[in-house]
Design an enzyme around this catalytic site. Structure first.
Site, mmCIF file in Angstrom:
data_model
loop_
_atom_site.group_PDB
_atom_site.id
_atom_site.type_symbol
_atom_site.label_atom_id
_atom_site.label_comp_id
_atom_site.label_asym_id
_atom_site.label_seq_id
_atom_site.Cartn_x
_atom_site.Cartn_y
_atom_site.Cartn_z
ATOM 1 N N HIS A 58 0.837 -1.200 0.000
ATOM 2 C CA HIS A 58 0.000 0.000 0.000
ATOM 3 C C HIS A 58 0.875 1.254 0.000
ATOM 4 O O HIS A 58 0.846 2.060 0.952
ATOM 5 C CB HIS A 58 -0.926 0.053 1.219
ATOM 6 C CG HIS A 58 -2.060 -0.918 1.169
ATOM 7 N ND1 HIS A 58 -2.816 -1.228 2.267
ATOM 8 C CD2 HIS A 58 -2.559 -1.663 0.149
ATOM 9 C CE1 HIS A 58 -3.740 -2.104 1.939
ATOM 10 N NE2 HIS A 58 -3.596 -2.387 0.652
ATOM 11 N N PHE B 68 2.845 1.754 4.742
ATOM 12 C CA PHE B 68 2.526 1.445 6.127
ATOM 13 C C PHE B 68 1.921 0.054 6.308
ATOM 14 O O PHE B 68 1.687 -0.353 7.438
ATOM 15 C CB PHE B 68 1.545 2.494 6.667
ATOM 16 C CG PHE B 68 2.065 3.900 6.541
ATOM 17 C CD1 PHE B 68 2.898 4.432 7.497
ATOM 18 C CD2 PHE B 68 1.747 4.673 5.427
ATOM 19 C CE1 PHE B 68 3.385 5.723 7.383
ATOM 20 C CE2 PHE B 68 2.236 5.973 5.305
ATOM 21 C CZ PHE B 68 3.058 6.492 6.282
ATOM 22 N N HIS B 69 1.649 -0.651 5.218
ATOM 23 C CA HIS B 69 0.898 -1.901 5.346
ATOM 24 C C HIS B 69 1.559 -3.052 4.582
ATOM 25 O O HIS B 69 0.995 -3.544 3.608
ATOM 26 C CB HIS B 69 -0.530 -1.705 4.818
ATOM 27 C CG HIS B 69 -1.243 -0.532 5.405
ATOM 28 N ND1 HIS B 69 -2.154 0.231 4.698
ATOM 29 C CD2 HIS B 69 -1.180 0.022 6.637
ATOM 30 C CE1 HIS B 69 -2.617 1.196 5.472
ATOM 31 N NE2 HIS B 69 -2.040 1.092 6.654
ATOM 32 N N PRO B 70 2.736 -3.499 4.995
ATOM 33 C CA PRO B 70 3.338 -4.638 4.297
ATOM 34 C C PRO B 70 2.515 -5.911 4.504
ATOM 35 O O PRO B 70 2.065 -6.176 5.611
ATOM 36 C CB PRO B 70 4.718 -4.752 4.947
ATOM 37 C CG PRO B 70 4.585 -4.112 6.284
ATOM 38 C CD PRO B 70 3.558 -3.026 6.117
ATOM 39 N N PRO C 211 -4.928 -2.609 7.238
ATOM 40 C CA PRO C 211 -5.096 -4.051 7.443
ATOM 41 C C PRO C 211 -5.201 -4.540 8.885
ATOM 42 O O PRO C 211 -5.390 -5.729 9.106
ATOM 43 C CB PRO C 211 -3.821 -4.615 6.811
ATOM 44 C CG PRO C 211 -2.784 -3.572 7.060
ATOM 45 C CD PRO C 211 -3.520 -2.246 7.027
#
Lengths: 510, 85
Positions: free
Chosen positions: A265, A409-411, A454
């Site tokens: 993201h 920020f959302h791996p 997430p």
């Protein structure tokens, strides 16, 4: 010197996935040991000053970055609470179209009905509620005004916060403990139910014998070794570090997908100089979303912070930077997040994660479109000037990869779930393919970009995993103040070893 | 620059740490700044680091309407008064 603990389940990591799994398992009667690499952070040490908090609360001082075109800064939390301690608190359920894709593409039986009790349980536990307009602050009001004038779909975000007063520093440690991160919600529940929490424990290997998990070996902060004997291991080190632990343990390599399929993201933000005072750090920084273009693969979400933060992110230099910062009170900021089709990978290099990620043409196109729309939004809201995160003089439509200034920020996705052992690292129940007793409960199992934040998805999946291991259906809700009496509490893991384990609650250095 | 900013730089992995120190050294010197201006993204990165340290100064923050000490004190009082963790 080696200390030894016995448990039914060893959970590695105390963030969004690990803390939830640990609490549910412990309350369900399992003897649980949680090993967390980082410290426990004391809110009395939160100073609301960005450099100090970045150094203390984030892995690598918030300077983990990808290698590729363009390089992307990837902030990751470290310690009890993991990234839930330092995120903005935004909570979305997994979008239905994403669940449909997972069923079709990855063979996962995770429809809305299956996950509903998991979501409800987490939402109750974290006091998730919609931000009020008053608390959202003037920064959100600017974006809302623009969206209303343009007729764009928007709304206030749902967050895991209770008693929030809009301190404006969610990502630098909430000074009021309003944000219900897992360190003050699920971890206390786990502890109350007898779980043992060990901080400063660097897990080196998952021990497997005869095709079945036997526990983990770890190194403690004081140099001693720790062996946890457990027939079930839940790995929850996060999307970057879980595949590396699996690699060190020589597990999860059958499909060739371990460490691959990294989605992020990728995101950026723009600033605007307004006519009115905004004081962006007064209110909830991420309180409003605009999803008008979600079908095109991008979404806008609030972003804001105190002067040091704004000065760091403001995409200007020299005199223009100083001039804009002198008018900080009138600066507004809003973020752009792309649901990415690009995929990267993670592997070890010289003992550190090497994160390779190159933005594909389709995602570059989304950024171009998103920045055009973001500029339009600010102008509709009445901005005097708009500052876009691009090389000076470059218009969004002509932006190249090297012109973009990105963070992520959302791996997700590096141990992706897939019903087929040939295509995924974990199966639909989040068990590692090819070995019994090893499970994964973090963003790494999420097999595709979600297009939304997430943490709620990760927590719901961890809830489902915990009850699967307990052999029970997921009850509809949890109340941490009045625990379900049907769920027995058992004492924590027994301690054996050559000396007392000085494990607990390593305080945050002040 | 404050000790907190020094700790922030020191917390970076070594490749970034070395790079950040180089960028800071360049941006603080007139000739270095001219050099950096030829690489806009590096120049922005240098300004980002420089500004993070500069605007962390409490007096500058208060002049811009932000008082970190007040935010922390309010948080502490709320936690104590309401028994928050």
């Amino acid at each position: 010197m080696t200390d030894t603990l016995d448990a039914d389940v060893c959970v590695v990591g105390a963030g969004a996935g690990g803390a939830v799994a640990a609490a549910e398992l412990a309350e369900g009667g399992a003897r649980v040991v949680v090993l967390e690499q980082g410290p426990r952070h004391d809110p009395d040490g939160f100073t609301a000053r960005p450099p100090e908090m970045l150094a203390r609360l984030y892995r690598d001082g918030c300077q983990t970055a990808t290698v590729g075109a363009p390089p992307i800064l990837l902030p990751l939390g470290r310690g009890i609470g993991g990234t839930t301690l330092v995120n903005s608190g935004t909570c979305f359920r997994t979008p239905p179209h994403v669940l449909e894709r997972w069923a079709g593409e990855f063979g996962l039986e995770l429809d809305e009905a299956t996950l509903r009790p998991c979501f409800e349980r987490v939402e109750r536990a974290l006091s998730i509620a919609e931000v009020t307009p008053e608390l959202a602050g003037a920064n959100a009001a600017v974006a809302r005004r623009g969206a209303e004038r343009l007729g764009w779909s928007h709304g206030y975000l749902r967050r895991n916060a209770r008693g929030c007063v809009g301190s404006g520093v969610c990502v630098f440690g909430c000074p009021t403990s309003a944000k219900q991160h897992t360190g003050i919600t699920y971890i206390p529940r786990a502890t109350a139910a007898g779980a043992r929490i060990v901080t400063g424990a660097d897990v080196r290997q998952i021990v497997v014998e005869g095709g079945r998990a036997r526990g983990v070996s770890a190194r403690l902060a004081d140099g001693r070794s720790l062996q946890v004997h457990a027939p079930e291991v839940v790995v929850a080190c996060g999307t970057i570090h879980t595949p590396l632990l699996l690699e060190r343990s020589r597990l999860g390599e059958g499909s060739g997908q371990r460490g691959r399929n990294l989605a992020l993201h990728p995101a950026t933000s723009a600033f605007a100089l307004m006519e009115e005072d905004v004081n962006m750090a007064r209110g909830v920084p991420q309180s409003l979303y605009i999803d008008e273009f979600a079908h095109e693969g991008f979404m806008f979400e609030g972003a804001a912070g105190p002067p040091a933060y704004a000065a760091m992110v403001l995409p200007l230099t020299g005199v223009r930077h100083s001039r804009a910062m002198s008018q900080y009170r009138r600066l507004a900021q809003f973020g752009l997040m792309v649901s990415d089709e690009s995929r990267g990978h993670v592997r070890f290099l010289a003992g550190r994660p090497l994160i390779r990620y190159d933005l594909c043409a389709a995602d570059l196109s989304k950024f171009r479109g998103g920045l055009v729309r973001l500029e339009e939004l600010f102008h509709a809201a009445g901005a005097r000037e708009v500052y876009l995160p691009l090389t000076p003089g470059v218009r969004p439509q002509r932006a190249r990869l090297r012109d973009l200034k990105l963070m992520a920020f959302h791996p997700l996705g590096t141990a992706r779930a897939d019903a087929r052992a040939t295509h995924g690292v974990t199966d639909g129940d989040l068990a590692l393919h090819g070995v019994a007793g090893v499970h994964v409960a973090d963003g790494s199992v999420v097999p595709s970009a979600l297009g939304v934040n997430p943490q709620l998805t990760i927590m719901a999946l961890a809830t489902r995993l915990a009850f699967h291991l307990l052999g029970r259906a997921v009850p509809p809700w949890a109340d941490p103040i009045h625990p379900d009496p049907a769920q027995p509490v058992r004492p924590g893991a027994r301690v054996h070893g050559t000396g007392p384990l000085t494990d607990e609650e390593t305080p945050c250095p002040s | 620059m404050s000790h907190a900013f020094d700790r922030f730089i020191a917390a970076a992995p070594w490749p970034q740490r070395a790079g950040l120190r180089l960028l800071l050294a360049l941006v603080r010197r007139p000739r270095g700044a001219v050099l950096l201006a030829r690489a806009p993204l590096l120049e922005q990165a240098a300004w980002a680091m420089l500004s993070l340290g500069r605007y962390d100064d409490p007096a500058l923050g208060r002049a811009l309407g932000w008082d970190a000490g007040e935010v922390v004190a309010r948080g502490r009082a709320l936690r104590r008064a309401e028994g928050r963790p």
